[in-house]
Enzyme design. Sequence first.
Site, PDB file in Angstrom:
ATOM      1  N   SER A   3       0.797  -0.999  -0.067  1.00 39.29           N
ATOM      2  CA  SER A   3       0.032  -0.033   0.141  1.00 39.29           C
ATOM      3  C   SER A   3       0.763   1.432   0.036  1.00 39.29           C
ATOM      4  CB  SER A   3      -1.000   0.199   0.984  1.00 39.29           C
ATOM      5  OG  SER A   3      -1.582   1.278   1.291  1.00 39.29           O
ATOM      6  N   THR A  49      -9.601  -1.177   3.027  1.00 40.16           N
ATOM      7  CA  THR A  49      -9.309  -1.614   1.608  1.00 40.16           C
ATOM      8  C   THR A  49      -9.731  -3.080   1.509  1.00 40.16           C
ATOM      9  OG1 THR A  49      -7.922  -1.764  -0.388  1.00 40.16           O
ATOM     10  CG2 THR A  49      -7.031  -2.251   1.765  1.00 40.16           C
ATOM     11  N   LYS A  61     -13.882  -3.547   2.122  1.00 40.41           N
ATOM     12  CA  LYS A  61     -14.661  -2.543   2.056  1.00 40.41           C
ATOM     13  C   LYS A  61     -16.309  -2.673   2.206  1.00 40.41           C
ATOM     14  CE  LYS A  61     -12.009  -0.191  -1.211  1.00 40.41           C
ATOM     15  NZ  LYS A  61     -11.659   0.576  -2.476  1.00 40.41           N
ATOM     16  N   ASP A  72     -13.522   7.384  -3.212  1.00 42.66           N
ATOM     17  CA  ASP A  72     -13.145   6.933  -4.700  1.00 42.66           C
ATOM     18  C   ASP A  72     -13.967   7.690  -5.654  1.00 42.66           C
ATOM     19  OD1 ASP A  72     -10.938   5.217  -4.135  1.00 42.66           O
ATOM     20  OD2 ASP A  72     -12.252   3.510  -4.152  1.00 42.66           O
ATOM     21  N   GLY A 102     -15.896  -4.398 -10.901  1.00 42.92           N
ATOM     22  CA  GLY A 102     -15.858  -4.471  -9.564  1.00 42.92           C
ATOM     23  C   GLY A 102     -15.801  -3.240  -8.639  1.00 42.92           C
ATOM     24  N   GLY A 103     -15.143  -3.271  -7.356  1.00 42.55           N
ATOM     25  CA  GLY A 103     -15.422  -1.991  -6.655  1.00 42.55           C
ATOM     26  C   GLY A 103     -15.279  -0.722  -7.227  1.00 42.55           C
ATOM     27  N   TYR A 118      -1.937   2.706 -12.033  1.00 48.20           N
ATOM     28  CA  TYR A 118      -1.050   3.805 -12.044  1.00 48.20           C
ATOM     29  C   TYR A 118       0.257   3.017 -11.909  1.00 48.20           C
ATOM     30  CZ  TYR A 118      -1.996   2.573  -7.153  1.00 48.20           C
ATOM     31  OH  TYR A 118      -2.167   2.168  -5.958  1.00 48.20           O
ATOM     32  N   GLY A 137      -3.831   6.285 -13.177  1.00 43.52           N
ATOM     33  CA  GLY A 137      -4.638   6.564 -11.801  1.00 43.52           C
ATOM     34  C   GLY A 137      -4.101   7.213 -10.872  1.00 43.52           C
TER      35      GLY A 137
HETATM   36  P1  NAP Z   1     -11.759  -5.462  -7.663  1.00 43.74           P
HETATM   37  O1  NAP Z   1     -13.096  -5.187  -7.266  1.00 43.74           O
HETATM   38  O2  NAP Z   1     -11.073  -6.862  -7.631  1.00 43.74           O
HETATM   39  O3  NAP Z   1     -12.403  -5.770  -9.441  1.00 43.74           O
HETATM   40  C1  NAP Z   1     -11.482  -6.112 -10.490  1.00 43.74           C
HETATM   41  C2  NAP Z   1     -12.378  -5.912 -11.919  1.00 43.74           C
HETATM   42  O4  NAP Z   1     -11.215  -6.387 -12.768  1.00 43.74           O
HETATM   43  C3  NAP Z   1     -13.248  -6.921 -11.817  1.00 43.74           C
HETATM   44  O5  NAP Z   1     -14.419  -6.527 -12.711  1.00 43.74           O
HETATM   45  C4  NAP Z   1     -12.640  -8.291 -12.638  1.00 43.74           C
HETATM   46  O6  NAP Z   1     -13.776  -8.891 -13.472  1.00 43.74           O
HETATM   47  C5  NAP Z   1     -11.824  -7.453 -13.674  1.00 43.74           C
HETATM   48  N1  NAP Z   1     -10.740  -8.252 -14.063  1.00 43.74           N
HETATM   49  C6  NAP Z   1      -9.747  -8.633 -13.506  1.00 43.74           C
HETATM   50  N2  NAP Z   1      -9.092  -9.220 -14.273  1.00 43.74           N
HETATM   51  C7  NAP Z   1      -9.676  -9.228 -15.679  1.00 43.74           C
HETATM   52  C8  NAP Z   1      -9.193  -9.601 -17.032  1.00 43.74           C
HETATM   53  N3  NAP Z   1      -8.102 -10.432 -17.379  1.00 43.74           N
HETATM   54  N4  NAP Z   1     -10.262  -9.509 -17.971  1.00 43.74           N
HETATM   55  C9  NAP Z   1     -11.140  -8.735 -17.843  1.00 43.74           C
HETATM   56  N5  NAP Z   1     -11.589  -8.165 -16.620  1.00 43.74           N
HETATM   57  C10 NAP Z   1     -10.702  -8.505 -15.589  1.00 43.74           C
HETATM   58  O7  NAP Z   1     -10.808  -4.525  -7.712  1.00 43.74           O
HETATM   59  P2  NAP Z   1     -11.156  -2.818  -7.737  1.00 43.74           P
HETATM   60  O8  NAP Z   1     -10.923  -2.422  -6.430  1.00 43.74           O
HETATM   61  O9  NAP Z   1     -12.155  -2.618  -8.519  1.00 43.74           O
HETATM   62  O10 NAP Z   1      -9.897  -2.290  -8.579  1.00 43.74           O
HETATM   63  C11 NAP Z   1      -9.732  -2.492  -9.760  1.00 43.74           C
HETATM   64  C12 NAP Z   1      -8.470  -1.486 -10.256  1.00 43.74           C
HETATM   65  O11 NAP Z   1      -8.448  -0.191 -10.080  1.00 43.74           O
HETATM   66  C13 NAP Z   1      -6.963  -2.172  -9.592  1.00 43.74           C
HETATM   67  O12 NAP Z   1      -5.968  -2.070 -10.557  1.00 43.74           O
HETATM   68  C14 NAP Z   1      -6.886  -1.081  -8.529  1.00 43.74           C
HETATM   69  O13 NAP Z   1      -5.569  -1.104  -8.208  1.00 43.74           O
HETATM   70  C15 NAP Z   1      -7.462   0.154  -9.313  1.00 43.74           C
HETATM   71  N6  NAP Z   1      -7.820   1.090  -8.546  1.00 43.74           N
HETATM   72  C16 NAP Z   1      -7.292   2.422  -8.590  1.00 43.74           C
HETATM   73  C17 NAP Z   1      -7.781   3.329  -7.538  1.00 43.74           C
HETATM   74  C18 NAP Z   1      -6.858   4.718  -7.834  1.00 43.74           C
HETATM   75  O14 NAP Z   1      -7.041   5.528  -6.953  1.00 43.74           O
HETATM   76  N7  NAP Z   1      -6.354   4.911  -8.898  1.00 43.74           N
HETATM   77  C19 NAP Z   1      -8.838   3.338  -6.919  1.00 43.74           C
HETATM   78  C20 NAP Z   1      -9.434   1.945  -6.869  1.00 43.74           C
HETATM   79  C21 NAP Z   1      -8.991   1.057  -7.616  1.00 43.74           C
HETATM   80  P3  NAP Z   1     -14.204 -10.430 -12.850  1.00 43.74           P
HETATM   81  O15 NAP Z   1     -15.054  -9.810 -12.036  1.00 43.74           O
HETATM   82  O16 NAP Z   1     -14.447 -11.131 -14.063  1.00 43.74           O
HETATM   83  O17 NAP Z   1     -13.004 -11.078 -11.917  1.00 43.74           O
END
Ligand code: NAP
Length: 285
Positions: A19, A69, A73, A109, A134-135, A226, A247
């Site tokens: 983190s 996190t 969450k 977020d 996802g989230g 990012y 990001g």
């Molecule tokens: P999450 O709840 O685990 O969701 C991940 C999503 O990615 C799900 O919809 C998953 O689909 C999809 N996914 C994973 N592998 C895939 C693939 N090979 N092909 C297609 N879809 C795929 O995670 P999250 O919290 O939403 O975070 C998602 C991303 O955003 C992460 O990289 C995180 O680091 C980033 N993020 C960045 C910020 C920021 O401030 N910049 C904030 C939050 C999150 P399935 O349901 O099919 O597994």
Amino acid sequence: MTFSGPLLLGLTGYPLQHSLSPVLHTAALRACGLEGRYDLFPIAPDRIQDLELLLVRLRQGKLHGLNVTIPHKQVVLPMLDDLTPSARMIRAVNTLYMNGSRLVGDNTDAPGFLADLQRQDAPKSGEALVLGAGGAARAVVAALQSNGWRVSLAARRSEPAFLMQAEFPGLRVMPLTSAGLAAWQPASAVLIVNATSVGMAPHINESPWPVGIPLPAHAFVYDLVYNPAETALLKTARQAGLVGCNGLGMLVEQAALAFERWVGSVGLTLPQAPQLAMLQAVKIQ
Ligand code: NAP
């Protein structure tokens, strides 16, 4: 009564070792001249009673602010007294603080994403396509819809996508495949947001965008990932002459909003916006 520090902050989730939050919040404390610290409280998914005990520390004032996190969450929702409108809409929290005697859950977020998007050289409205369900995708869809965008969503699995369609009126959903996107006619989109984890280090050559479909000719591409700074998706966008961003700005904005909530909850006001110090701290990592 005036608060006389130190400001005790932290993060719970599991695992936590990668983190960037301690770096971000330590920089914010320093930039604002506040005494305090930001600790990690790793709690495994099968130790929910430890999560409850950690929240007791918040209620007792032994902690002043907590980030939450994955994987807590949503698990934490029934343990809270109040949710902010953003947290209620997204049905997940990332920031906890006390409002008087009430334990509040917020989700920064969505406003963090919007704040950073508005700073970019990106369209202000129109048709957006969000990748993932996802989230983070929930936060992005909530943010865009509340700002007047027409939003479509492409996801690998249909179940979470259809659940979101039921919760976010007007959301169009489709499979994240070449056929799914071809049927949707992505040319109309002026904003593409990657809210999947695809492309994140160490899998830096992977892109969530299906092969054989060109990126929309006039779209701004916002990748929530990012690390690396230029993801495979952003590289493809740049090669196609499109503008985009990663990001990091959202990461800083959501953290700054959480920091502001915590400082406000103990009756202090921020002497200065901490974003610049936070950004510099993560850039030199
Ligand atoms: P999450 O709840 O685990 O969701 C991940 C999503 O990615 C799900 O919809 C998953 O689909 C999809 N996914 C994973 N592998 C895939 C693939 N090979 N092909 C297609 N879809 C795929 O995670 P999250 O919290 O939403 O975070 C998602 C991303 O955003 C992460 O990289 C995180 O680091 C980033 N993020 C960045 C910020 C920021 O401030 N910049 C904030 C939050 C999150 P399935 O349901 O099919 O597994």
